[in-house]
Design a protein around this motif. Structure first.
Motif: not given
Ligand SMILES: Cc1ncc(COP(=O)(O)O)c(C=O)c1O
Lengths: 87, 452
Positions: B80-85, B101-103, B170-172, B217-220, B254-256, B303-305
């Protein structure tokens, strides 16, 4: 303020201006206002009639009526009286 | 004589022959209830504006995503991509469903720990990890996704000092045919930076390279870009196997994925334009399955959707403050919420529904927020029935990023409730008070008094 003479109005709320080809839609209370104005009623008469017919108060109606007739002028469906036109 | 129901008079030009881009009947059909709860009563109890989260929608969306990937690939893990919520109640719904968790910061990391996520299931992303945060992550065995060489050297140093092998990826970043290319995070694939970082990690022999990560990227809107990204990560993984005889444990894509929102300027409504989970899953799993791994070498797919997982579960309820007429004749409606709490109105034409019944007549309007700022525009064009002061609206698809990127600017932030699977309402964040803000401030003694 007068509704232009050639404006056509249907009971379903379709308004047509033959001189520009523009058409408009309005709601039942809008139809009623345009009809009354076309019949030559003045502002006070129209407002009195609406207050009698609808569940609303004078302040709300005043505000909404003013807004609506301004739109009629803006959309060129109505024209100001001689005196107003001169400004 | 009984008086008739009043509705403000409206008149609107009909544009014959031109499709109405701004409104469809479904858009202004009233939404009076959310998961069985009346909008009016929710506002009555918790105030307006109010964020509402549907637990049912979160779980259904998660299961749909999980099914799309699990039916195509044998080993899948969502984080779960914490920054999203990062409301803890929301995070825990995802954790109950099985998400790690993905932080991307120490703050988010600490939140995941407090929520009870085991350290080895917290993926630590982001360019700014402090030394202290890295120590904690190394101690806890969290996968650390290295963003730049300075971080790589620091981790190497810490591993020596702590006598512990950090688990790293590594992040690529890479060209996937998508513009703009996100090349500021991680190491580039095409110019050899990624290989350089891999070699440095492998030769240091003090860290375990367990995964490869990208977030393109995001909103792909193009699933094919994920096919390209997956193929490039697989190429690196195969190369590592060949050169160092080492199996990479996971690929993190990742997400996006786009949510069902409508991007500004898009002609199609988001629900029609955005690909579904199945299409993204198909592109990714096809690329990985065809990359040449043997069956037991197949890496775990992470996946960090974010937005596609939670956007639809969020609603914002609000109230009309006033109606105005702009100088050019357009109707303007002022709402009690603006870009302060609906940050995503900068990107999206959010769907907005009235929360009470109206006749079928509508008006085109501009929706403004309550801030004394020109930029405070919620919708530049919207078709709605003639609403009056104190009428309510429901803004749809606001579950992603608003409850984290909102600003405490001019107004206080509203309460948040979650509706559970039995349609019961739980408050999960309190409405802010003046105290919540002022209590954080300190007043120097000599400024305490003044005379006017
Ligand atoms: C590293 C990483 N993973 C996941 C996400 C989640 O992306 P999204 O909300 O577009 O699925 C982001 C968002 O910027 C991110 O930077």
């Amino acid at each position: 303020m007068k509704i232009k003479r050639n404006i056509a109005l249907s009971d379903s709320g379709f308004v047509f201006n033959p001189s520009t080809g523009d058409s408009f839609s309005t709601n039942p209370i809008g139809i009623e206002i345009i009809k009354l104005l076309k019949e030559g009623k003045n502002e006070d008469e129209v407002k009195k009639h609406l207050i009698k017919t609808y569940m609303t108060d004078e302040v709300t109606l005043e505000k909404d009526y003013y807004d609506f007739v301004n739109m009629l002028l803006k959309l060129q469906l109505a024209e100001g009286d001689e005196s107003e036109a001169k400004n | 004589m009984k008086k008739m129901q009043y509705e403000r008079p409206v008149i609107q030009r009909l544009n014959t022959g031109i499709m109405n881009k701004f409104g469809t009947r479904t858009e202004y059909a009233p939404v009076t209830h959310i998961d069985g709860n009346s909008v009016k009563e929710l506002i009555g109890k918790y105030g307006s504006p109010l964020f509402v989260i549907s637990e049912k929608t979160i779980r259904n969306t998660y299961r749909e995503a999980n099914r799309a990937f699990n039916t195509r690939y044998p080993k899948v893990q969502f984080a779960w991509s914490y920054k999203t919520n990062y409301l803890s109640a929301v995070c825990n719904v995802f954790h109950q469903e099985g998400s790690w968790a993905e932080v991307v910061s120490g703050f988010e990391y600490e939140k995941a720990i407090r929520n009870g996520v085991p350290g080895n299931k917290i993926i630590f992303n982001g360019p700014d990890k402090t030394e202290a945060e890295l120590r904690t992550a190394i101690e806890n065995g969290s996968p650390i996704h290295i963003d730049h060489l300075d971080e790589l050297y620091l981790i190497k140093e810490l591993s020596g000092e702590m006598k512990k092998r950090p688990r790293v990826a590594i992040r690529v970043n890479m060209d996937t045919g998508i513009y703009p290319m996100w090349d500021r995070f991680g190491f580039n694939y095409e110019n050899g930076q990624a290989w350089d970082a891999i070699n440095k990690i492998m030769l240091s022999n003090t860290m375990d390279l367990i995964g490869l990560h990208c977030h393109i990227g995001t909103f792909m809107l193009a699933p094919s870009a994920y096919g390209v990204a997956a193929a490039k990560l697989c190429d690196l993984a195969m190369g590592i196997k060949k050169k160092y005889n080492k199996n990479i444990q996971y690929l993190d894509l990742g997400g996006g994925f786009a949510s069902k929102n409508t991007l500004k300027g898009s002609y199609l409504q988001g629900a029609d334009a955005s690909p579904g989970f199945d299409q993204f899953a198909e592109a990714i799993s096809t690329a990985v399955l065809n990359a040449g791994f043997t069956e037991d070498e197949l890496p775990l797919l992470i996946l960090e959707t974010g937005r596609a997982m939670v956007d639809e579960a969020g609603y914002l309820l609000g109230t009309v403050v006033s109606n105005k007429r702009l100088s050019d004749g357009r109707r303007a409606t002022i709402m009690d919420f603006g870009v302060n709490i609906l940050f995503t109105s900068f990107w999206y034409d959010h769907k907005i529904s009235p929360a009470q019944e109206f006749s079928q007549y509508t008006e085109d309007a501009v929706l403004y927020g309550p801030l004394c700022m020109n930029i405070d525009v919620v919708r530049e064009h919207v078709t709605l029935p003639p609403m009056k002061r104190d009428d309510h609206v429901v803004v749809h698809t606001v579950g992603a990023y608003n409850m984290t990127q909102w600003m405490q600017f001019i107004a206080l932030r509203p309460a948040i409730v979650m509706i559970d699977l039995d349609d019961k309402v739980h408050q999960i964040r309190k409405r802010e008070t003046v105290d919540s803000i002022v209590n954080e401030e300190l007043m120097p003694g000599y400024l305490k008094t003044f005379k006017l």
